[in-house]
Design a protein around this motif. Structure first.
Motif, PDB file in Angstrom:
ATOM      1  N   THR A 250      40.126  46.831  26.757  1.00 63.72           N
ATOM      2  CA  THR A 250      39.630  47.943  27.562  1.00 63.72           C
ATOM      3  C   THR A 250      40.519  48.191  28.765  1.00 63.72           C
ATOM      4  O   THR A 250      40.568  49.307  29.287  1.00 63.72           O
ATOM      5  CB  THR A 250      38.206  47.655  28.065  1.00 63.72           C
ATOM      6  N   ARG A 251      41.189  47.168  29.239  1.00 66.66           N
ATOM      7  CA  ARG A 251      42.086  47.274  30.388  1.00 66.66           C
ATOM      8  C   ARG A 251      43.394  46.567  30.054  1.00 66.66           C
ATOM      9  O   ARG A 251      43.400  45.615  29.268  1.00 66.66           O
ATOM     10  CB  ARG A 251      41.451  46.641  31.630  1.00 66.66           C
ATOM     11  N   PRO A 252      44.500  46.980  30.639  1.00 70.09           N
ATOM     12  CA  PRO A 252      45.774  46.351  30.285  1.00 70.09           C
ATOM     13  C   PRO A 252      45.831  44.906  30.755  1.00 70.09           C
ATOM     14  O   PRO A 252      45.566  44.601  31.910  1.00 70.09           O
ATOM     15  CB  PRO A 252      46.814  47.213  31.009  1.00 70.09           C
ATOM     16  N   ILE A 253      46.157  44.020  29.845  1.00 67.25           N
ATOM     17  CA  ILE A 253      46.326  42.602  30.152  1.00 67.25           C
ATOM     18  C   ILE A 253      47.788  42.356  30.477  1.00 67.25           C
ATOM     19  O   ILE A 253      48.680  42.854  29.786  1.00 67.25           O
ATOM     20  CB  ILE A 253      45.905  41.743  28.946  1.00 67.25           C
ATOM     21  N   ASP A 254      48.054  41.596  31.528  1.00 70.10           N
ATOM     22  CA  ASP A 254      49.416  41.149  31.795  1.00 70.10           C
ATOM     23  C   ASP A 254      49.745  40.096  30.743  1.00 70.10           C
ATOM     24  O   ASP A 254      49.165  39.011  30.735  1.00 70.10           O
ATOM     25  CB  ASP A 254      49.515  40.555  33.202  1.00 70.10           C
ATOM     26  N   MET A 255      50.665  40.411  29.853  1.00 69.00           N
ATOM     27  CA  MET A 255      50.943  39.524  28.729  1.00 69.00           C
ATOM     28  C   MET A 255      51.576  38.208  29.152  1.00 69.00           C
ATOM     29  O   MET A 255      51.690  37.286  28.348  1.00 69.00           O
ATOM     30  CB  MET A 255      51.829  40.246  27.712  1.00 69.00           C
ATOM     31  N   ASN A 256      51.971  38.096  30.423  1.00 72.02           N
ATOM     32  CA  ASN A 256      52.494  36.829  30.941  1.00 72.02           C
ATOM     33  C   ASN A 256      51.389  35.931  31.494  1.00 72.02           C
ATOM     34  O   ASN A 256      51.640  34.769  31.810  1.00 72.02           O
ATOM     35  CB  ASN A 256      53.527  37.092  32.037  1.00 72.02           C
ATOM     36  N   ASP A 257      50.169  36.475  31.626  1.00 69.60           N
ATOM     37  CA  ASP A 257      49.046  35.655  32.078  1.00 69.60           C
ATOM     38  C   ASP A 257      48.697  34.615  31.022  1.00 69.60           C
ATOM     39  O   ASP A 257      48.956  34.803  29.828  1.00 69.60           O
ATOM     40  CB  ASP A 257      47.819  36.524  32.346  1.00 69.60           C
ATOM     41  N   LYS A 258      48.069  33.535  31.457  1.00 70.38           N
ATOM     42  CA  LYS A 258      47.681  32.477  30.539  1.00 70.38           C
ATOM     43  C   LYS A 258      46.537  32.942  29.643  1.00 70.38           C
ATOM     44  O   LYS A 258      45.560  33.516  30.109  1.00 70.38           O
ATOM     45  CB  LYS A 258      47.273  31.217  31.306  1.00 70.38           C
ATOM     46  N   PHE A 259      46.679  32.677  28.362  1.00 68.27           N
ATOM     47  CA  PHE A 259      45.665  33.056  27.384  1.00 68.27           C
ATOM     48  C   PHE A 259      44.390  32.256  27.629  1.00 68.27           C
ATOM     49  O   PHE A 259      44.429  31.074  27.944  1.00 68.27           O
ATOM     50  CB  PHE A 259      46.187  32.781  25.977  1.00 68.27           C
ATOM     51  N   HIS A 260      43.241  32.896  27.465  1.00 63.99           N
ATOM     52  CA  HIS A 260      41.973  32.204  27.640  1.00 63.99           C
ATOM     53  C   HIS A 260      40.917  32.822  26.740  1.00 63.99           C
ATOM     54  O   HIS A 260      40.943  34.014  26.462  1.00 63.99           O
ATOM     55  CB  HIS A 260      41.502  32.278  29.098  1.00 63.99           C
ATOM     56  N   ILE A 261      40.003  31.996  26.276  1.00 62.04           N
ATOM     57  CA  ILE A 261      38.827  32.479  25.562  1.00 62.04           C
ATOM     58  C   ILE A 261      37.734  32.828  26.560  1.00 62.04           C
ATOM     59  O   ILE A 261      37.062  33.853  26.444  1.00 62.04           O
ATOM     60  CB  ILE A 261      38.318  31.426  24.559  1.00 62.04           C
ATOM     61  N   VAL A 262      37.558  31.953  27.551  1.00 67.03           N
ATOM     62  CA  VAL A 262      36.612  32.193  28.637  1.00 67.03           C
ATOM     63  C   VAL A 262      37.338  31.925  29.952  1.00 67.03           C
ATOM     64  O   VAL A 262      37.920  30.849  30.124  1.00 67.03           O
ATOM     65  CB  VAL A 262      35.381  31.270  28.535  1.00 67.03           C
ATOM     66  N   PRO A 263      37.339  32.862  30.892  1.00 69.27           N
ATOM     67  CA  PRO A 263      37.964  32.606  32.196  1.00 69.27           C
ATOM     68  C   PRO A 263      37.346  31.384  32.869  1.00 69.27           C
ATOM     69  O   PRO A 263      36.134  31.159  32.791  1.00 69.27           O
ATOM     70  CB  PRO A 263      37.659  33.885  32.992  1.00 69.27           C
TER      71      PRO A 263
END
Length: 323
Positions: free
Chosen positions: A104-117
């Protein structure tokens, strides 16, 4: 947003909390024009305690990356690394499918992947659907295994509790994955969720494309999930998923979906996309996305003004707002 006049700007600012309220993103195993892939032995993806041999290639490839990530939790993969690693896993097995991330919003693809923040304090709920279509034409073998493999991962590493996980599989021991039951589970998890809660959705089964009936698809087709009783009850369209989750969830809810079926690239009709095809380095606005869907979420007097802007202006507005 310099291209909006002051009245339009005020209408937009006043109404934007009602648009795209929840944080939703989805991993799909292929693009809309592709079919998904199955593997005969998920053990080749080094999954711990695999529930069975057969399974979906998307689910197996993703879990392989996630389990590897858990070995070094202090050094998490980025979103881009997870998607690219999924593609690499699939290519090693001879599959051509291109995993896709939409949101729904652009994710910074360099951010760490997470299932739950990590800072999300609320309840973690999941709806896991696996359909083998036993006794039907096109029977599958690994969709139950996908669900149970994902179930184990969610419990072992993300603290999901039995009471908060709904499992629908056609094995005779769980709720049947009929259209009514799937939609009821989706509506129920939305109704229960509040700001700070997390939702995980997983669908493993058949997907398809059907002629669009309301003119909101650029290619003229809706993507759809195929429930167990599709012959009697019909399909679950991308429009249905959009209405339930994008329009239905309150702000502050975090949603992750994994869709392991054919033609699933845009099956939740989310506006931002990253394709693991080697060409994308960041999320882009999906060219085929119908921005009228977003504009219709803006209520009040601003709705008429914004609707008159047209799709091109809407795309520019989205870029400015969500960049």
């Amino acid at each position: 947003m310099g291209f909006l006049n002051e009245q339009e700007r005020q209408a937009f600012e006043q109404n934007k909390p009602q648009a795209l309220r929840a944080d939703i993103w989805m991993v799909s195993g292929c693009e809309d024009h592709q079919t998904s892939a199955d593997v005969s032995n998920t053990a080749t993806f080094q999954l711990p305690d695999s529930a069975g041999r057969a399974g979906g290639a998307c689910t197996a490839a993703l879990l392989n990356v996630l389990y590897e990530d858990e070995k070094t939790p202090w050094e998490r993969h980025s979103f881009a690394q997870v998607m690219d690693s999924m593609r690499a896993n699939l290519r090693k097995k001879g599959f051509s499918q291109v995993p896709q991330l939409s949101s729904t919003r652009p994710i910074d693809m360099n951010d760490k992947f997470h299932i739950v923040p990590e800072d999300l304090p609320g309840i973690r709920r999941a709806v896991l659907v696996g359909i083998n279509y036993r006794g039907q034409k096109g029977e599958l073998r690994g969709c139950h295994n996908d669900v149970f493999n994902m179930y184990n991962y969610l419990q072992d590493y993300h603290g999901f509790q039995d009471a908060d996980i709904t499992v629908l599989v056609d094995d005779g021991d769980h709720g049947q994955p009929t259209k009514a039951n799937i939609l009821a589970a989706y509506h129920n998890v939305v109704r229960q969720s509040r700001a700070g809660d997390a939702i995980f959705l997983h669908f493993s089964g058949h997907g398809t494309k059907v002629r669009d009936q309301n003119g909101d698809e650029d290619d003229g087709y809706d993507e759809a999930m195929v429930p167990l009783d599709f012959k009697q009850s019909g399909l679950i369209l991308d429009d249905d998923l959009y209405d339930i989750f994008v329009k239905g969830l309150p702000a502050g809810v975090h949603v992750v979906a994994v869709c392991d079926c054919c033609h699933s690239g845009t099956i939740m009709d989310l506006p931002y996309v990253f394709k693991a095809n080697g060409e994308y380095r960041r999320m882009e606005i999906e060219d085929a996305f119908d921005f009228n869907k977003i504009l219709k979420l803006f209520g009040g007097k601003g709705n008429t003004m914004i609707m008159k802007m047209g799709t091109n202006v809407a795309k520019n507005m989205m870029k400015q707002f969500f960049k």
